[in-house]
Design a protein around this motif. Structure first.
Motif, PDB file in Angstrom:
ATOM      1  N   SER A 125      62.819 -86.928   0.658  1.00 17.88           N
ATOM      2  CA  SER A 125      64.214 -87.336   0.601  1.00 17.88           C
ATOM      3  C   SER A 125      64.332 -88.537  -0.336  1.00 17.88           C
ATOM      4  N   LEU A 126      65.522 -88.730  -0.872  1.00 15.28           N
ATOM      5  CA  LEU A 126      65.796 -89.886  -1.698  1.00 15.28           C
ATOM      6  C   LEU A 126      66.348 -91.016  -0.837  1.00 15.28           C
ATOM      7  N   GLY A 127      66.009 -92.238  -1.200  1.00 18.92           N
ATOM      8  CA  GLY A 127      66.517 -93.391  -0.489  1.00 18.92           C
ATOM      9  C   GLY A 127      66.794 -94.525  -1.469  1.00 18.92           C
ATOM     10  N   GLY A 128      67.148 -95.658  -0.939  1.00 20.98           N
ATOM     11  CA  GLY A 128      67.442 -96.803  -1.788  1.00 20.98           C
ATOM     12  C   GLY A 128      67.573 -98.053  -0.950  1.00 20.98           C
ATOM     13  N   LEU A 131      60.473-104.988 -13.612  1.00 24.84           N
ATOM     14  CA  LEU A 131      60.426-103.661 -13.009  1.00 24.84           C
ATOM     15  C   LEU A 131      59.255-103.605 -12.049  1.00 24.84           C
ATOM     16  N   GLU A 132      59.430-102.866 -10.933  1.00 21.76           N
ATOM     17  CA  GLU A 132      58.333-102.663  -9.999  1.00 21.76           C
ATOM     18  C   GLU A 132      58.184-101.176  -9.684  1.00 21.76           C
ATOM     19  N   LEU A 133      56.959-100.711  -9.706  1.00 21.30           N
ATOM     20  CA  LEU A 133      56.619 -99.343  -9.313  1.00 21.30           C
ATOM     21  C   LEU A 133      55.570 -99.464  -8.225  1.00 21.30           C
ATOM     22  N   GLY A 134      55.885 -98.888  -7.029  1.00 23.50           N
ATOM     23  CA  GLY A 134      54.958 -99.104  -5.933  1.00 23.50           C
ATOM     24  C   GLY A 134      55.004 -98.048  -4.860  1.00 23.50           C
ATOM     25  N   TYR A 135      54.239 -98.332  -3.806  1.00 23.20           N
ATOM     26  CA  TYR A 135      54.116 -97.427  -2.662  1.00 23.20           C
ATOM     27  C   TYR A 135      54.379 -98.228  -1.387  1.00 23.20           C
ATOM     28  N   GLN A 136      55.158 -97.634  -0.454  1.00 22.58           N
ATOM     29  CA  GLN A 136      55.468 -98.272   0.824  1.00 22.58           C
ATOM     30  C   GLN A 136      55.157 -97.308   1.960  1.00 22.58           C
ATOM     31  N   ILE A 145      61.423-100.692  16.142  1.00 23.49           N
ATOM     32  CA  ILE A 145      60.786-101.554  15.134  1.00 23.49           C
ATOM     33  C   ILE A 145      59.419-100.974  14.795  1.00 23.49           C
ATOM     34  N   SER A 146      59.120-100.897  13.518  1.00 25.51           N
ATOM     35  CA  SER A 146      57.835-100.371  13.058  1.00 25.51           C
ATOM     36  C   SER A 146      57.202-101.321  12.046  1.00 25.51           C
ATOM     37  N   PRO A 147      55.889-101.398  11.987  1.00 26.01           N
ATOM     38  CA  PRO A 147      55.231-102.189  10.945  1.00 26.01           C
ATOM     39  C   PRO A 147      55.231-101.422   9.613  1.00 26.01           C
ATOM     40  N   PHE A 148      55.201-102.167   8.534  1.00 27.01           N
ATOM     41  CA  PHE A 148      55.118-101.521   7.228  1.00 27.01           C
ATOM     42  C   PHE A 148      54.359-102.399   6.253  1.00 27.01           C
ATOM     43  N   ALA A 149      53.929-101.773   5.168  1.00 33.22           N
ATOM     44  CA  ALA A 149      53.231-102.500   4.111  1.00 33.22           C
ATOM     45  C   ALA A 149      53.537-101.823   2.785  1.00 33.22           C
ATOM     46  N   SER A 150      53.422-102.609   1.700  1.00 27.70           N
ATOM     47  CA  SER A 150      53.674-102.028   0.379  1.00 27.70           C
ATOM     48  C   SER A 150      52.786-102.702  -0.655  1.00 27.70           C
ATOM     49  N   LEU A 151      52.559-101.979  -1.730  1.00 24.81           N
ATOM     50  CA  LEU A 151      51.779-102.458  -2.853  1.00 24.81           C
ATOM     51  C   LEU A 151      52.461-101.976  -4.126  1.00 24.81           C
ATOM     52  N   ALA A 152      52.714-102.889  -5.083  1.00 27.72           N
ATOM     53  CA  ALA A 152      53.486-102.515  -6.266  1.00 27.72           C
ATOM     54  C   ALA A 152      52.913-103.163  -7.520  1.00 27.72           C
ATOM     55  N   TYR A 153      53.127-102.466  -8.624  1.00 27.13           N
ATOM     56  CA  TYR A 153      52.831-102.998  -9.949  1.00 27.13           C
ATOM     57  C   TYR A 153      54.120-103.575 -10.514  1.00 27.13           C
ATOM     58  N   GLN A 154      54.072-104.824 -10.977  1.00 30.97           N
ATOM     59  CA  GLN A 154      55.263-105.494 -11.485  1.00 30.97           C
ATOM     60  C   GLN A 154      55.090-105.799 -12.967  1.00 30.97           C
ATOM     61  N   TYR A 155      56.102-105.446 -13.753  1.00 32.34           N
ATOM     62  CA  TYR A 155      56.100-105.744 -15.184  1.00 32.34           C
ATOM     63  C   TYR A 155      57.294-106.630 -15.497  1.00 32.34           C
ATOM     64  N   ASN A 156      57.033-107.816 -16.052  1.00 37.07           N
ATOM     65  CA  ASN A 156      58.093-108.762 -16.399  1.00 37.07           C
ATOM     66  C   ASN A 156      58.681-108.405 -17.759  1.00 37.07           C
ATOM     67  N   MET A 157      59.909-107.929 -17.746  1.00 39.63           N
ATOM     68  CA  MET A 157      60.584-107.597 -19.003  1.00 39.63           C
ATOM     69  C   MET A 157      61.054-108.858 -19.721  1.00 39.63           C
ATOM     70  N   SER A 158      61.386-109.898 -18.958  1.00 40.96           N
ATOM     71  CA  SER A 158      61.778-111.194 -19.501  1.00 40.96           C
ATOM     72  C   SER A 158      61.457-112.236 -18.443  1.00 40.96           C
ATOM     73  N   GLN A 206      56.623 -93.721   0.993  1.00 46.15           N
ATOM     74  CA  GLN A 206      57.602 -93.797  -0.087  1.00 46.15           C
ATOM     75  C   GLN A 206      56.956 -94.252  -1.390  1.00 46.15           C
ATOM     76  N   VAL A 207      57.351 -93.633  -2.462  1.00 47.51           N
ATOM     77  CA  VAL A 207      57.079 -94.126  -3.801  1.00 47.51           C
ATOM     78  C   VAL A 207      58.397 -94.662  -4.342  1.00 47.51           C
ATOM     79  N   PHE A 208      58.392 -95.903  -4.827  1.00 41.19           N
ATOM     80  CA  PHE A 208      59.667 -96.513  -5.218  1.00 41.19           C
ATOM     81  C   PHE A 208      59.590 -97.096  -6.615  1.00 41.19           C
ATOM     82  N   LEU A 209      60.750 -97.153  -7.235  1.00 37.15           N
ATOM     83  CA  LEU A 209      60.933 -97.801  -8.529  1.00 37.15           C
ATOM     84  C   LEU A 209      62.063 -98.803  -8.366  1.00 37.15           C
TER      85      LEU A 209
END
Length: 322
Positions: free
Chosen positions: A15-18, A128-133, A110-123, A150-153
């Protein structure tokens, strides 16, 4: 009514989310984050309650608030890895189309969660961040429960960080250098009107104290400095008498300097009497020339302190991220 995940006949797994997120740097590189998330809509087919041989369609919308703490690991000037862990209060609104009726099953937890993302500084202010949650155990038996992967952008903006804060640090480094001080000699003779002692006297003339000040300052300011006092007389009188008079005058000068705080072991008295005349003792003028005192302080080395100041600048980006 209970809906067990194992009972579903068919279930969506995508599913899509945001969401909208607020991230604030507590202290570089650490931060906390609050996120308002829509985790998506999921549909599943369960056996109908009134007739299990027939499938009933259920759909659920998942909403959540994520509260987490994280850290930014710098890779390069423009690239980072962002890791975070936290807790996620969630709410599920489930509607089911049972045979001849509508069923509404809502649930929260309530649930625990964690995420890891790659961050690119445009300025300096956007990235931008591309990651997994991963969210563990969203839902329950009454709504159908599952882990959410979830895979998120994401697109982020840093408020108040268009210009990095520059911190200038001044460091003072103390160094020691060896300095050589030249020797000092004071010739005090009667022919230049510097009468330190009266005729046949070993008492210092107070009017002449100022002539001794340069040597006094040198000895007080430099513990390494030494002093030799040479005392000379003319030839009037016996050799023995002139030798003793010369010694008394040298000792009187030594007492003067020790009374000014100079250690006695730094001072040497050499009484020469009439043995070292500069000129023959054949006239009153020549005898005045020979009646003299020489104060000699040899050269020495000392350690001087040199303070060197260096400046370094450090830039840091502070502020909130969205």
């Amino acid at each position: 009514m209970r809906l067990r995940e194992s009972d579903n006949l068919d279930c969506d797994d995508q599913s899509l989310g945001g969401g909208i997120y607020f991230r604030h740097n507590i202290y570089q590189p650490y931060f906390y984050q609050i996120g308002f998330e829509y985790l998506g809509q999921y549909e599943a087919i369960y056996p109908a309650l009134s007739n299990p041989s027939v499938g009933a369609k259920y759909k659920g919308n998942v909403f959540a608030i994520g509260v987490s703490a994280g850290r930014i690991f710098s890779l390069t000037e423009n690239q980072n890895i962002v890791a975070q862990i936290g807790a996620m209060p969630w709410y599920i609104d489930v509607e089911g189309d049972e045979l001849g009726s509508k069923v509404d099953n809502d649930n929260k937890g309530i649930s625990p969660f964690a995420s890891l993302a790659y961050q690119y500084n445009m300025s300096k202010s956007s990235y931008l961040e591309l990651g997994y949650q991963y969210v563990y155990g969203v839902g329950s038996d009454s709504t159908g429960g599952a882990d959410i992967n979830q895979v998120f952008l994401g697109l982020g903006y840093r408020f108040g960080s268009s210009e990095p804060e520059t911190v200038v640090q001044t460091v003072t480094e103390t160094k020691y250098v060896t300095v050589t001080e030249n020797s000092m000699t004071l010739n005090l003779g009667e022919n230049n009107s510097t009468v330190l002692f009266g005729f046949d006297s070993s008492t210092l003339n107070p009017d002449m104290y100022s002539l001794l000040t340069p040597m006094e300052n040198r000895l007080n300011d430099n513990p390494e400095a030494l002093l030799t006092i040479e005392s000379h007389t003319d030839s009037v009188g016996s050799d023995a008498y002139n030798q003793k008079l010369s010694q008394r005058r040298g000792d009187a000068l030594k007492d003067y300097f020790t009374n000014k705080g100079i250690s006695a072991d730094r001072i040497t008295v050499k009484a020469y009497g009439e043995t070292r005349p500069l000129v023959p003792n054949t006239s009153a003028e020549n005898r005045a020339t020979n009646r003299r005192v020489v104060l000699f302080s040899p050269s020495f080395e000392k350690q001087d302190v040199v303070n060197e100041k260096t400046q370094s600048s450090e830039s840091s980006v502070q502020g909130a991220e969205k």
